[in-house]
Design a protein around this motif. Sequence first.
Motif, PDB file in Angstrom:
ATOM      1  N   UNK A  10       0.821  -1.210   0.000  1.00  0.00           N
ATOM      2  CA  UNK A  10       0.000   0.000   0.000  1.00  0.00           C
ATOM      3  C   UNK A  10       0.856   1.261   0.000  1.00  0.00           C
ATOM      4  N   UNK A  11       1.978   1.224   0.727  1.00  0.00           N
ATOM      5  CA  UNK A  11       2.887   2.370   0.733  1.00  0.00           C
ATOM      6  C   UNK A  11       3.535   2.545  -0.644  1.00  0.00           C
ATOM      7  N   UNK A  17       1.612   6.586  -6.904  1.00  0.00           N
ATOM      8  CA  UNK A  17       0.561   7.530  -7.292  1.00  0.00           C
ATOM      9  C   UNK A  17       1.057   8.968  -7.223  1.00  0.00           C
ATOM     10  N   UNK A  18       1.816   9.284  -6.165  1.00  0.00           N
ATOM     11  CA  UNK A  18       2.391  10.631  -6.053  1.00  0.00           C
ATOM     12  C   UNK A  18       3.345  10.887  -7.215  1.00  0.00           C
ATOM     13  N   UNK A  29       3.131  13.913  -9.979  1.00  0.00           N
ATOM     14  CA  UNK A  29       4.225  14.863 -10.164  1.00  0.00           C
ATOM     15  C   UNK A  29       4.704  14.869 -11.609  1.00  0.00           C
ATOM     16  N   UNK A  30       4.841  13.682 -12.194  1.00  0.00           N
ATOM     17  CA  UNK A  30       5.294  13.591 -13.582  1.00  0.00           C
ATOM     18  C   UNK A  30       4.275  14.196 -14.541  1.00  0.00           C
ATOM     19  N   UNK A  31       2.998  14.050 -14.229  1.00  0.00           N
ATOM     20  CA  UNK A  31       1.965  14.649 -15.078  1.00  0.00           C
ATOM     21  C   UNK A  31       2.137  16.154 -15.163  1.00  0.00           C
ATOM     22  N   UNK A  32       2.493  16.770 -14.055  1.00  0.00           N
ATOM     23  CA  UNK A  32       2.671  18.231 -14.036  1.00  0.00           C
ATOM     24  C   UNK A  32       4.021  18.623 -14.628  1.00  0.00           C
ATOM     25  N   UNK A  90      -7.442   3.832   5.956  1.00  0.00           N
ATOM     26  CA  UNK A  90      -7.473   4.225   4.546  1.00  0.00           C
ATOM     27  C   UNK A  90      -6.069   4.572   4.048  1.00  0.00           C
ATOM     28  N   UNK A  91      -5.497   3.760   3.168  1.00  0.00           N
ATOM     29  CA  UNK A  91      -4.202   4.104   2.577  1.00  0.00           C
ATOM     30  C   UNK A  91      -4.338   5.346   1.700  1.00  0.00           C
ATOM     31  N   UNK A  92      -3.298   6.157   1.671  1.00  0.00           N
ATOM     32  CA  UNK A  92      -3.389   7.443   0.987  1.00  0.00           C
ATOM     33  C   UNK A  92      -3.521   7.316  -0.523  1.00  0.00           C
ATOM     34  N   UNK A  93      -3.185   6.166  -1.082  1.00  0.00           N
ATOM     35  CA  UNK A  93      -3.324   6.043  -2.537  1.00  0.00           C
ATOM     36  C   UNK A  93      -4.797   6.044  -2.950  1.00  0.00           C
ATOM     37  N   UNK A  94      -5.713   5.774  -2.012  1.00  0.00           N
ATOM     38  CA  UNK A  94      -7.137   5.699  -2.357  1.00  0.00           C
ATOM     39  C   UNK A  94      -7.643   7.034  -2.897  1.00  0.00           C
ATOM     40  N   UNK A  95      -7.162   8.136  -2.342  1.00  0.00           N
ATOM     41  CA  UNK A  95      -7.605   9.440  -2.826  1.00  0.00           C
ATOM     42  C   UNK A  95      -7.207   9.690  -4.265  1.00  0.00           C
ATOM     43  N   UNK A  96      -6.111   9.065  -4.696  1.00  0.00           N
ATOM     44  CA  UNK A  96      -5.654   9.260  -6.070  1.00  0.00           C
ATOM     45  C   UNK A  96      -6.578   8.572  -7.076  1.00  0.00           C
ATOM     46  N   UNK A  97      -7.343   7.586  -6.623  1.00  0.00           N
ATOM     47  CA  UNK A  97      -8.285   6.952  -7.539  1.00  0.00           C
ATOM     48  C   UNK A  97      -9.426   7.907  -7.875  1.00  0.00           C
ATOM     49  N   UNK A  98      -9.829   8.716  -6.900  1.00  0.00           N
ATOM     50  CA  UNK A  98     -10.814   9.766  -7.189  1.00  0.00           C
ATOM     51  C   UNK A  98     -10.163  10.869  -8.026  1.00  0.00           C
TER      52      UNK A  98
END
Length: 299
Positions: free
Chosen positions: A71-72, A78-79, A83-86, A132-140
């Motif tokens: 999960x980490x 995801x981070x 970052x690469x997208x920007x 809640x692992x923090x990667x979950x927010x990236x799915x939204x």
Amino acid sequence: MRSSTSVEQRIDERARRFLATAPAGGYKAKVTEFVVFGLKQGWACIFGATLLAVLMAARLWYPDTAALARNDFLTIAAVAIQVLMVLFKLETLRELRVIILFHIVGTVMELFKTDAGSWSYEAEGFLRIGAVPLFSGFMYAAVGSYMVRVYRLFDLRFAAYPRRWITALLGAAIYANFFTHHYIWDLRWVLLAAVVIIYGRCVMHFRVFRRQFRMPLVAAFLLVALFIWIAENIATWSGAWLYPSQVAGWHPVGLEKLVAWFLLMIISVVLVAWVYKPQPPEGENGRRREVPASSAVRQ
């Protein structure tokens, strides 16, 4: 086309030079439009598709004995994708604001829903808030990324778009119902009817290559919700999260979840509409033109 990133402008210029000799009529023109449509959709989905690929790869190949919890690893990946997208100018800073808002809205819902037992994650890793692992927010955030990118890639315009304050109230009611239905009546069917009434007259105009097409906006909501449902099946298969009925053994997510994703689409549209104000189709003398929803015209 609305303002694109510098990378997209270069891609668009090269693509137009390549397609300059494409037939303007006949079945070859239709095939060209279809191929360009698919490529643009793929480009709009780049954040979500990359994140989904990472989820699948982690399910298949991430070692159980690794020092870093899976999960980490997913959160860090995801981070890195964001970052690469920007950095590579695939997203604008303006778009990043609404994507962050998606992340916050999604994470708040995740915290509540996991506590209520609606779904669950593996209890591992340090990069999490509660269960809640923090990667979950990236799915939204991936949904938000798709929404803002498809808006400008297809130069979306809307005939008979409802007033934004009305859509904002509807979006707030839908979001609240995701929480309150655990305690009082579930109003999803009432809200679904409200969506059809409020957005029922709206027709979405979108440009692919040479042609502009039209589609009822409610139908577009349903199609996007269907693709999100397919992605959700892949994500649960990868073990990103599980519904209670999947803990004993994975099975496809029920079609009833389509309603939830359909309603979530309205929240997404409301958020994007505050970044890109919906514009009417261009008509003669800049006036809105009313056209049949099923027709397609060349321009």
